[in-house]
Structure formats: structure tokens, C-alpha cells
Design an enzyme around this catalytic site. Structure first.
Site, short mmCIF file in Angstrom:
data_model
loop_
_atom_site.label_atom_id
_atom_site.label_comp_id
_atom_site.label_asym_id
_atom_site.label_seq_id
_atom_site.Cartn_x
_atom_site.Cartn_y
_atom_site.Cartn_z
CE1 TYR A 1 -7.91 -0.80 6.39
CE2 TYR A 1 -8.08 0.58 8.35
CZ TYR A 1 -7.60 0.37 7.06
OH TYR A 1 -6.83 1.33 6.47
NE ARG B 1 -7.57 8.30 12.18
CZ ARG B 1 -8.47 9.22 11.84
NH1 ARG B 1 -8.35 10.45 12.28
NH2 ARG B 1 -9.48 8.90 11.06
NE ARG C 1 -9.20 26.35 23.41
CZ ARG C 1 -9.92 27.46 23.17
NH1 ARG C 1 -9.74 28.11 22.05
NH2 ARG C 1 -10.78 27.91 24.05
NE ARG D 1 -3.47 -5.47 5.27
CZ ARG D 1 -2.47 -4.69 4.84
NH1 ARG D 1 -1.23 -5.03 5.09
NH2 ARG D 1 -2.70 -3.60 4.16
CE LYS E 1 2.87 6.04 10.47
NZ LYS E 1 1.98 6.29 9.39
CB THR F 1 5.24 2.52 10.98
OG1 THR F 1 4.58 3.30 9.99
CG2 THR F 1 5.02 3.13 12.35
NE ARG G 1 3.26 12.85 8.89
CZ ARG G 1 3.39 14.16 9.11
NH1 ARG G 1 3.61 14.97 8.09
NH2 ARG G 1 3.30 14.64 10.32
CB VAL G 2 -0.71 8.03 2.23
CG1 VAL G 2 0.12 9.11 1.59
CG2 VAL G 2 0.03 6.70 2.21
CB CYS H 1 -1.50 1.99 10.52
SG CYS H 1 -1.20 1.59 8.81
CE1 TYR I 1 -4.46 -1.11 0.38
CE2 TYR I 1 -3.18 -3.05 0.97
CZ TYR I 1 -4.38 -2.46 0.57
OH TYR I 1 -5.47 -3.26 0.34
N1 SAJ Z 1 -11.85 4.51 13.32
C1 SAJ Z 1 -12.84 4.68 14.28
N2 SAJ Z 1 -13.26 5.95 14.54
C2 SAJ Z 1 -12.77 7.04 13.87
C3 SAJ Z 1 -11.76 6.84 12.92
C4 SAJ Z 1 -11.32 5.56 12.66
O1 SAJ Z 1 -13.31 3.73 14.90
O2 SAJ Z 1 -13.23 8.14 14.14
C5 SAJ Z 1 -11.37 3.16 13.03
C6 SAJ Z 1 -11.59 2.76 11.56
O3 SAJ Z 1 -12.87 2.26 11.35
C7 SAJ Z 1 -10.50 1.72 11.37
C8 SAJ Z 1 -9.37 2.22 12.27
O4 SAJ Z 1 -9.97 3.13 13.17
O5 SAJ Z 1 -10.91 0.44 11.83
C9 SAJ Z 1 -8.23 2.91 11.54
O6 SAJ Z 1 -8.73 3.71 10.47
P1 SAJ Z 1 -8.16 5.16 10.12
O7 SAJ Z 1 -8.89 5.69 8.95
O8 SAJ Z 1 -8.18 6.00 11.35
O9 SAJ Z 1 -6.62 4.91 9.82
P2 SAJ Z 1 -5.78 3.98 8.80
O10 SAJ Z 1 -5.23 2.83 9.59
O11 SAJ Z 1 -6.54 3.65 7.58
O12 SAJ Z 1 -4.60 5.01 8.41
C10 SAJ Z 1 -3.84 5.59 9.46
C11 SAJ Z 1 -3.68 7.10 9.18
N3 SAJ Z 1 -3.13 7.77 10.36
C12 SAJ Z 1 -3.69 8.88 10.89
O13 SAJ Z 1 -4.72 9.34 10.46
C13 SAJ Z 1 -2.98 9.51 12.03
C14 SAJ Z 1 -2.79 7.30 7.96
O14 SAJ Z 1 -2.54 8.69 7.75
C15 SAJ Z 1 -1.46 6.56 8.16
O15 SAJ Z 1 -0.62 6.72 7.04
C16 SAJ Z 1 -1.77 5.09 8.32
O16 SAJ Z 1 -2.57 4.95 9.51
C17 SAJ Z 1 -0.47 4.32 8.47
O17 SAJ Z 1 -0.10 3.65 7.50
O18 SAJ Z 1 0.18 4.46 9.50
#
Ligand code: SAJ
Length: 423
Positions: free
Chosen positions: A313, A210, A243, A321, A203, A118, A151-152, A257, A11
Site C-alpha cells: 500500500y 491526511r 502555511r 492491505r 486520532k 482506533t 500514532r506510529v 488506517c 503492528y
Molecule cells: N499516500 C499518498 N500521498 C501521500 C501520503 C500517503 O497517496 O502524500 C498514501 C500512501 O501511499 C498509502 C496511504 O496514503 O497508500 C496511507 O499511507 P500513510 O503513510 O499516509 O499512512 P499509514 O496508513 O501508513 O499511517 C497512518 C499515519 N497517520 C498519519 O500520518 C496522520 C500513522 O501516524 C498512524 O499511526 C496510522 O495511519 C494509523 O495506524 O492510524
């Protein structure tokens, strides 16, 4: 022409290779998986992302992107291989180590080596550099070594690759500058320079922030249920504060991630990371909580039949995954529920519970369980689905559906984090 080897065509690596190959570089895409290389050579792209197939096709047609299973001599090496966790919640660096070892025979003085995977803080300095020094080169004087974490966001990778700000941490200041100059050919966001260990920590902080925020949202959801408040409305209004930005509750956190990276910080400093570890565990037990809630709603059905919609996911990706949807289904099965699951992004052979259509999932079901908020679910017809089900009950763990029209069609609707059947 500057030559680049990108190691790991997943990815992160594949889109990165595609960007460089279409911006004036000669790129060799390296992956140990022969099947992936064969497919790529034939123009079949295994990573589904908007615009990626076209980008790689351009690289292949121009001859600027060449997939192969072994690295070769190049000016720049970019390592973008997986860095999963072990069962003990420690970083498994075996892929990073193997990729680094694979380039040792090729590195020459003046080469730039960038780690994008990472990793726990200190990996570039204490793992990557010592392996590269086996080449006989001085890792600070002869080579330029840097960490620049990807960071994508899956689902928006190409757009974010160009527009996001980027962090570059050098083993030396010269290495950071060289890496910045490389990415600057396509990155339109700011590129911030720091040292390698800081870049690794930055990172991990981003994804941990999050994860902890989602854990807080999930805890708010459980509090809201206990006191008959709708957490979704409450979060919307709380987020009007300039805020405050609470994320969304859900059945847990998946992907490769956010559910993994916080453990790398815990591993780095176990005695001072109680909050991070606790948030991680809290998110991990959401599937169990959701399954218990479903069971408590279905007390009238002795062996409930559940139609689960969404296995990936998160919304509108094809990646399952670490999906909390799968964990929720396992918990339900261990509670004697039968589950038929449908995901429009996955083939019906993806998992044992997978079926080929919404109709096959909902037929004679006692409960419609929404586990992923795919856009297409919003246009499902409640009247048609209601006719096929045994009981008109919907449990929406993502607040993803237009609940009013489902209630009008006679459904009892339970939304995670809100009072039962609240209009
Ligand atoms: N999720 C929630 N509530 C939310 C947001 C997400 O339950 O409000 C859940 C999603 O459904 C999912 C999981 O969290 O199961 C992760 O989803 P995501 O969209 O938050 O993140 P990823 O794993 O797809 O991508 C993240 C991103 N990191 C951040 O936003 C800080 C991306 O920018 C990173 O590049 C990526 O991890 C990575 O590869 O590290």
C-alpha cells in the site's frame, strides 16, 4: 514488578509489548491467533519492522515477554486489536468487544485498562466501560479506563513510538494521569491529557486530515493533466509557502488506517461530514482513474500486457492491505488487460498476478506501470528492461522514477498529474 497484558499482537500491540517488556515490566502478549503465538514463542517475529525482531528477542530471552492465547491477571491491560470497517462503512467493533470481554474475569480494583485501537468517538465510554462493568466493578471509581490511540507510522514504528507526542484520554482525570505515567517510561515526546471521547476524535481527525489532503493532491493532479501542468513541480513550489503543505498524488490511499478511519467520523455525524465522505470516495476511485489513463495510452495494443511494479500500500513496507495497487490491477483486468506484477517485499505467491522477478513481469510487456514507490525501483536499468518489453512505455503513478534516464533509453514516460511525455 508491574504486570501488563497487551491484547492483540499486530503492528501496534507487538512493538508496544516489546517496549514495556524491555523497560522494567512483566508483559504477557495475548493474541487469539495460535499460529502467531507458536511462532513468537519460537522467536519468529511476524511483523516486519526495523529493530522489532531484536526488541522482542530481548524480551523473550529475559522472560519479561511471554506470548499466550488467553489473558491473565495483571495490573494493566492494553487493548490493541483491529477495528476494521464493514461493507456498509461502519466500524466493526467485534474484536474490541471480544478483547474487552476476555479481560472481564480478571480485572481487579485499581487496574488500568487502555484502549489503543482506533475507534469511533464514544467507544471507550459507551462500549468498553459497559462491558467492563460486567465485572461488578464501578468503571469510574474502581477502575482506571483510558483511550490512548497509537500514532506510529508503519515503516518507522519503533522510532515513532518513542519520539512522537502521545494523546491520553481518560474516562476520569485520574485514569488519564495513570495512563500518562505508564507511557512516560519510554515515550520521549509530550503526553497530552484529555478525556476519552476527545482522544478518540483527535486520532480520527489526524488520519482524516491526511486523507482529505491526499484527495486534494489527487484532484490537483487531475486538474494539472487537463491544463498541461506538472502537478509535482507545482506542489513543490506551492509548498514553499510557509502555511501550505499539499501531500502527494498517487493511485489512491491504502493501508488499514487512513482509508478506514474517516468513515468513523462520518458514522458519528453523517449529515455534517460531506467533505470527509467526498474525499474518501474520491481517493477510492483513483485506481479506476489510473486504469482508464493507462488504457487511453495503450490504444494501439488490443490486449495490452502490463508489468506492474509494487503491490504494497506504500513504499518499503510488506503490507498490501487495502492497497490501491491491487485495485488498479483489478480495474485493468476488467478492461481486458493482462497484468504480471512484482513486489520485492512480497512473495511471488502473494497474489494471482504475482511473478518472481522484474524480468518475469516485463517480458513482452506493453507498459511498465509503477504503483508503489519502493526505493529499489529507482536503480532499475531502463536499457535492459527496454530490450525485454514489447513497447517502451512507462506509467509512473508515484513520480518515483528517474524519468530522464528512462526517456534517454527511449521510453515514453507518463507521470500521473503531468502532461504526457513532458521532459
Ligand atoms: N499516500 C499518498 N500521498 C501521500 C501520503 C500517503 O497517496 O502524500 C498514501 C500512501 O501511499 C498509502 C496511504 O496514503 O497508500 C496511507 O499511507 P500513510 O503513510 O499516509 O499512512 P499509514 O496508513 O501508513 O499511517 C497512518 C499515519 N497517520 C498519519 O500520518 C496522520 C500513522 O501516524 C498512524 O499511526 C496510522 O495511519 C494509523 O495506524 O492510524
Amino acid at each position: 514488578m508491574t504486570t501488563i497484558n497487551v491484547l492483540g499482537l499486530g503492528y501496534t500491540g507487538l512493538p508496544t509489548a516489546g517496549m514495556f517488556a524491555t523497560h522494567g515490566f512483566q508483559v504477557t502478549g495475548v493474541d487469539v491467533n495460535e499460529h502467531i503465538i507458536r511462532q513468537l514463542k519460537a522467536g519468529a517475529i511476524h511483523v516486519k519492522e526495523y529493530g522489532l525482531s531484536e526488541l522482542i528477542q530481548v524480551g523473550l530471552n529475559s522472560g519479561c515477554f511471554i506470548p499466550q492465547t488467553e489473558p491473565s491477571a495483571a495490573d494493566v491491560y492494553i487493548i490493541a486489536v483491529p477495528s476494521p470497517i464493514t461493507a456498509e462503512k461502519e466500524a466493526d467493533l467485534s474484536y474490541v468487544e471480544a478483547a474487552t470481554k476476555a479481560i472481564v474475569p480478571h480485572v481487579q480494583p485499581g487496574n488500568l485498562v487502555i484502549l489503543e485501537s482506533t475507534v469511533p468517538p464514544g467507544t471507550t465510554k459507551n462500549v468498553l466501560a459497559p462491558i467492563l462493568s460486567q465485572s461488578g466493578l464501578d468503571t469510574e471509581k474502581d477502575l482506571l479506563i483510558a483511550h490512548s490511540p497509537e500514532r506510529v507510522l508503519p515503516g518507522r514504528i519503533l522510532e515513532e513510538l518513542v519520539n512522537n507526542d502521545r494523546v491520553v484520554g481518560g474516562l476520569t482525570p485520574e485514569a488519564a494521569i495513570a495512563a500518562r505515567d505508564l507511557y512516560a517510561v519510554f515515550v520521549q515526546g509530550e503526553i497530552y491529557l484529555t478525556d476519552a471521547t476527545s482522544a478518540e476524535m483527535i486520532k480520527l481527525m489526524e488520519n482524516t486530515y491526511r486523507d482529505v489532503n491526499i484527495a486534494l493532491a489527487n484532484e490537483f493532479a487531475l486538474v494539472a493533466e487537463a491544463i498541461d501542468v506538472n502537478v509535482w513541480d507545482a506542489i513543490d513550489i506551492a509548498n514553499c509557502h510557509p502555511r501550505v503543505n499539499v501531500l502527494k498524488p498517487g493511485p489512491g490511499v491504502g493501508g488499514h488506517c487512513i482509508a478506514v478511519d474517516p468513515w468513523f467520523l462520518v458514522q458519528a455525524a453523517p449529515s455534517t461530514t460531506q467533505l470527509i465522505a467526498s474525499a474518501r470516495r474520491f481517493n477510492d476511485q483513483m485506481p479506476q482513474r489510473v486504469a482508464e489513463r493507462v488504457q487511453s495510452i495503450l490504444t494501439d495494443a488490443p490486449n495490452p500486457q502490463i508489468a506492474a511494479l509494487g503491490l504494497t500500500y506504500k513504499a518499503d513496507v510488506d503490507d498490501a492491505r487495502g492497497s490501491p495497487a491491487l485495485d488498479t490491477i483489478s480495474c485493468l483486468q476488467s478492461m481486458a488487460c493482462e497484468v504480471r506484477a512484482f513486489d520485492p517485499y512480497l512473495p511471488n505467491t502473494a497474489f494471482a498476478q504475482s511473478v518472481e522477478s522484474v524480468e518475469a513481469a516485463v517480458s513482452d510487456a506493453d507498459c511498465l506501470l509503477i504503483l508503489t514507490d519502493h526505493q529499489s525501483f529507482q536503480s532499475l536499468n531502463p536499457a535492459t528492461i527496454g530490450q525485454q518489453m514489447r513497447s517502451k512505455i512507462m506509467v509512473d503513478t508515484r513520480n518515483a522514477m528517474p524519468h530522464d534516464i528512462w526517456r534517454e533509453a527511449g521510453f515514453m514516460v507518463y507521470v500521473l498529474g503531468s502532461p504526457l511525455n513532458r521532459p
